[in-house]
Write a protein that holds these residues in place. Structure first.
Motif, PDB file in Angstrom:
ATOM      1  N   ILE A 141       0.857  -1.178   0.000  1.00 53.59           N
ATOM      2  CA  ILE A 141       0.000   0.000   0.000  1.00 53.59           C
ATOM      3  C   ILE A 141       0.898   1.235   0.000  1.00 53.59           C
ATOM      4  CG2 ILE A 141      -0.133   0.068   2.523  1.00 53.59           C
ATOM      5  CD1 ILE A 141      -2.929   1.224   2.292  1.00 53.59           C
ATOM      6  N   PRO A 142       0.571   2.273  -0.753  1.00 50.00           N
ATOM      7  CA  PRO A 142       1.403   3.488  -0.710  1.00 50.00           C
ATOM      8  C   PRO A 142       1.513   4.007   0.722  1.00 50.00           C
ATOM      9  CG  PRO A 142      -0.148   3.596  -2.534  1.00 50.00           C
ATOM     10  CD  PRO A 142      -0.521   2.380  -1.736  1.00 50.00           C
ATOM     11  N   ARG A 143       2.741   4.304   1.131  1.00 51.42           N
ATOM     12  CA  ARG A 143       2.954   4.661   2.528  1.00 51.42           C
ATOM     13  C   ARG A 143       2.159   5.909   2.922  1.00 51.42           C
ATOM     14  NH1 ARG A 143       5.572   7.189   6.506  1.00 51.42           N
ATOM     15  NH2 ARG A 143       6.450   5.895   8.169  1.00 51.42           N
ATOM     16  N   GLU A 144       2.046   6.880   2.030  1.00 50.12           N
ATOM     17  CA  GLU A 144       1.315   8.094   2.358  1.00 50.12           C
ATOM     18  C   GLU A 144      -0.166   7.803   2.574  1.00 50.12           C
ATOM     19  OE1 GLU A 144       0.591  12.167   3.154  1.00 50.12           O
ATOM     20  OE2 GLU A 144       2.298  10.808   3.344  1.00 50.12           O
ATOM     21  N   GLU A 145      -0.700   6.895   1.790  1.00 50.68           N
ATOM     22  CA  GLU A 145      -2.105   6.510   1.971  1.00 50.68           C
ATOM     23  C   GLU A 145      -2.297   5.847   3.335  1.00 50.68           C
ATOM     24  OE1 GLU A 145      -5.381   3.475  -0.046  1.00 50.68           O
ATOM     25  OE2 GLU A 145      -3.730   4.278  -1.258  1.00 50.68           O
TER      26      GLU A 145
ATOM     27  N   ILE B 191      -2.170   8.521   6.134  1.00 52.47           N
ATOM     28  CA  ILE B 191      -3.395   9.317   6.267  1.00 52.47           C
ATOM     29  C   ILE B 191      -4.478   8.512   6.990  1.00 52.47           C
ATOM     30  CG2 ILE B 191      -5.297  10.367   4.981  1.00 52.47           C
ATOM     31  CD1 ILE B 191      -3.189  11.125   2.831  1.00 52.47           C
ATOM     32  N   VAL B 192      -4.655   7.264   6.572  1.00 51.39           N
ATOM     33  CA  VAL B 192      -5.681   6.427   7.199  1.00 51.39           C
ATOM     34  C   VAL B 192      -5.380   6.224   8.678  1.00 51.39           C
ATOM     35  CG1 VAL B 192      -6.681   4.109   7.256  1.00 51.39           C
ATOM     36  CG2 VAL B 192      -6.306   5.252   5.060  1.00 51.39           C
TER      37      VAL B 192
END
Length: 279
Positions: free
Chosen positions: A193-197, A200-201
């Motif tokens: 999973i993209p780390r930034e996503e 945020i979650v």
């Protein structure tokens, strides 16, 4: 009300920024000194009206409250510099946990308090841990609490509990963010999973969890019961954490207390010198 600040490092500048940003103080009500004057001048440029002064004595004169936002081993020099200009009606507030109120009252002729802030105060959230010296009147306490209430929930505590409550309120944000960071890193490593996503979650999750535990009135135990269905995925995750984290936080608290006790002794020696017959 005029407020002086001696020391504008990480926490001193945070308090100033937040007091101004919250409307608790106007820049013109603040005078600040710092070991490096250029840093105080930069702060004054950021907050037009704030007065940057070249000496700690200048940060004390004509102030109602004076915040000492300095390291433990700097107290002896600062106290020696300001002792003869401080007035009995002024309130000196230390934000340094291993410097005891009794030590400050013995060294200064004014009223004394100790306040342990938290980085969460930057968002006008969290608590400020408050301890009051013997010279503080109820009116003095109310005045200080009113100022702090703009950026936090002022919480009176016993000085003997300074370290453990500071662990929870002041060290806690770093500890919880470290655990969140490891959770995010593992999610990205295991699933791509993209780390930034993931960040945020997870960050929004932590915000919502905090609201459930405060405004929502839930205890940590109740929240876990509501989420972890017996035999379900969350219950499996909690069982693993219970095994892997057994004793970790006990060791953490012992480590912070050991460092605190070391600092207490260093401050004592700095202020009073070694006892002739001491170790």
């Amino acid at each position: 009300m005029n407020v002086g600040f001696i020391g504008i490092g990480s926490m001193g500048s945070l308090l100033i920024d937040t007091f101004i940003g919250s409307g608790a103080l106007k820049p013109s009500q603040i005078t600040a000194s710092n070991r490096t004057l250029a840093k105080a001048i930069c702060l004054a440029d950021r907050h037009p009206g704030l007065q940057a002064v070249p000496s700690n004595r200048d940060a004390v004169i004509d102030q109602d409250l004076v915040f000492l936002c300095i390291k433990p081993m700097e107290f002896k020099n600062v106290i020696d510099q300001i002792r003869d200009v401080i007035q009995p009606q002024q309130i000196v507030i230390s934000i340094t946990s291993p410097v005891m109120i009794e030590q400050l009252e013995e060294s200064l002729p004014c009223k004394v308090a100790k306040v342990i802030p938290s980085i969460t105060n930057y968002m006008c959230s969290g608590v400020s841990l408050c301890m009051y010296g013997n010279r503080m009147t109820d009116a003095d306490k109310n005045r200080l609490n009113h100022l702090l209430s703009y950026i936090s929930e002022p919480m009176p505590i016993s000085e003997q509990h300074t370290r453990i409550v500071s662990d929870l309120s002041s060290c806690g944000p770093a500890i919880m963010s470290y655990l969140l960071q490891r959770f995010i890193d593992a999610a990205a490593e295991e699933t791509n999973i993209p780390r930034e996503e993931a960040r945020i979650v997870a960050s929004e999750m932590l915000l919502g969890t905090g609201q459930l535990l405060t405004a929502g009135g839930m205890s940590p135990e109740e929240l876990q019961r509501r989420v972890a269905v017996p035999g379900g995925i969350t219950a499996q995750a909690l069982a693993l954490l219970n095994r892997e984290l057994d004793g970790v936080f006990n060791r953490l608290i012992r480590a912070t207390h050991a460092k605190y006790n070391e600092d207490l002794e260093r401050v004592k020696v700095s202020l009073y010198g070694k006892e002739v017959n001491g170790p």
